[in-house]
Design an enzyme around this catalytic site. Structure first.
Site, PDB file in Angstrom:
ATOM      1  CD  GLU A  16      13.778   3.073  11.086  1.00 20.77           C
ATOM      2  OE1 GLU A  16      14.059   3.902  10.461  1.00 20.77           O
ATOM      3  OE2 GLU A  16      12.757   2.413  11.260  1.00 20.77           O
ATOM      4  CE1 TYR A  97      12.652   7.497  13.009  1.00 23.57           C
ATOM      5  CE2 TYR A  97      14.742   6.778  12.204  1.00 23.57           C
ATOM      6  CZ  TYR A  97      13.323   6.806  12.372  1.00 23.57           C
ATOM      7  OH  TYR A  97      12.713   6.035  11.329  1.00 23.57           O
ATOM      8  CG  ASP A 115      10.347   9.475   9.729  1.00 24.36           C
ATOM      9  OD1 ASP A 115       9.359  10.275   9.765  1.00 24.36           O
ATOM     10  OD2 ASP A 115      10.481   8.753   8.679  1.00 24.36           O
ATOM     11  CB  CYS A 167       1.165  13.914   4.528  1.00 21.61           C
ATOM     12  SG  CYS A 167       1.452  15.404   4.957  1.00 21.61           S
ATOM     13  CB  CYS A 174      -5.531  16.520   1.561  1.00 20.30           C
ATOM     14  SG  CYS A 174      -3.959  17.447   1.644  1.00 20.30           S
ATOM     15  CB  CYS A 177      -5.148  12.306   4.374  1.00 18.59           C
ATOM     16  SG  CYS A 177      -4.280  12.478   5.829  1.00 18.59           S
ATOM     17  CB  CYS A 183      -5.302  18.314   8.300  1.00 14.77           C
ATOM     18  SG  CYS A 183      -3.636  18.809   7.779  1.00 14.77           S
TER      19      CYS A 183
END
Ligand code: SF4
Length: 311
Positions: A16, A97, A115, A167, A174, A177, A183
């Site tokens: 990270e 985060y 994030d 995304c 899409c 997804c 959405c």
């Protein structure tokens, strides 16, 4: 790395920190090298600062490397990583985060991990049409409401993966997804419009001079002071960078480098004698010097202009 099945907090933390503002493609080989060299937080804590900073060279944002060393030493000193978000946040270089990611992914805690990928997914899902910077609190509330009580780590990794692979900022897929039925951005027919692009940042320009002192195929390098920009890194000597007018004398080369908060125009000028403590570095072994990208580019620019003159 994200998506990998691991609960080792050292690996989660290291990946990270490396991934903050650096791409997965750039980080992956460096992450593996770091782990091979320092397989545990105790090993990293025992490493010399200069070795860690050299290994970090080229990844940028050197304050992260210095915090990495400080954090490893604190964690090794206390016998391991704490397992709550609150305690993790007290460690050097661990912000909201990273603390949430370690708590959720390595320790199975319920934590809201956000994030830039997750921000985009949440903004699109809820049809937020302002720049993300202006909707941070709202996005956090919405992400919190979505995060399950159990399996927050898996959920976080799934959301980050969704943002990174489906995304995407441009041309989101899409039709693949799982969130598309709910959405708002998808329903609008123009999902890419969400969130609005960030407002343009105008970076001020600073000017700097780097001295080129060469002898017998070697150049004089120094180590920058531990605090400040590129702190503790190998460098060409030279005065502090300023916002004053540019150097008007002859220069061997000029490089322009963009940092987060300013743009630097660095002139490389010939000088004859070292004035500060440092060392002679053979130009033929310059890649072993652990130079950050700015100084690598400066040296390459001088060598290139020399080759052109000779041609
Ligand atoms: S449906 Fe499209 S815009 Fe909405 S979250 Fe999925 S990929 Fe993103």
């Amino acid at each position: 790395m994200p998506g990998e099945e691991t609960s080792d907090p050292y690996r989660v933390w290291l990946s990270e920190v490396m991934l903050q503002q650096t791409t997965v493609a750039a980080v992956t080989p460096r992450f593996e090298r770091f782990l091979a060299r320092w397989p545990t937080v105790e090993a990293l804590a025992a490493a010399a600062d200069e070795d860690v900073l050299s290994e970090w060279a080229g990844l940028g944002y050197y304050a992260r490397a210095r915090n990495l060393i400080a954090c490893a030493r604190e964690v090794a000193g206390r016998g391991g990583f704490p397992d709550t978000e609150e305690e993790l946040r007290k460690l050097p270089g661990i912000g909201g985060y990273t603390a949430a990611a370690i708590a959720a992914i390595a320790f199975g805690r319920r934590a809201v991990v956000i994030d830039t990928n997750v921000e985009r997914v949440v903004a699109r899902l809820h049809g937020i049409d302002v720049p993300i910077a202006e909707a941070k609190d709202r996005i956090r509330e919405l992400a919190d409401a979505l995060t399950p009580q159990v399996g927050a780590g898996d959920f976080a990794q799934a959301m980050m993966d969704l943002g990174a692979t489906i995304c995407r900022p441009r041309a989101p897929e899409c039709t693949k997804c799982p969130l598309s039925p709910d959405c708002k951005a998808f329903a609008s027919g123009e999902p890419e419009r969400f969130p609005a692009p960030k407002r343009k940042l105008v970076r001020p320009t600073k000017h700097g001079i780097a001295q080129w002192i060469e002898r017998d195929g070697c150049i004089w390098l120094i180590r920058r002071p531990a605090k400040g920009m590129l702190g503790g890194m190998a460098a060409l000597p030279g005065p502090e960078w300023t916002a004053d007018t540019a150097n008007e004398g002859p220069a061997l080369a000029r490089v322009t480098h963009v940092f987060t908060h300013f743009r630097l125009e660095l002139d490389i000028v010939a000088a004859s004698e070292p004035e500060r403590e440092g060392w002679w570095q053979a130009l033929s072994q310059i890649s072993d010097a652990g130079l950050p990208t700015l100084y690598r580019r400066a040296i390459d620019a001088v060598l290139e202009s020399r080759t052109k003159l000779a041609a």
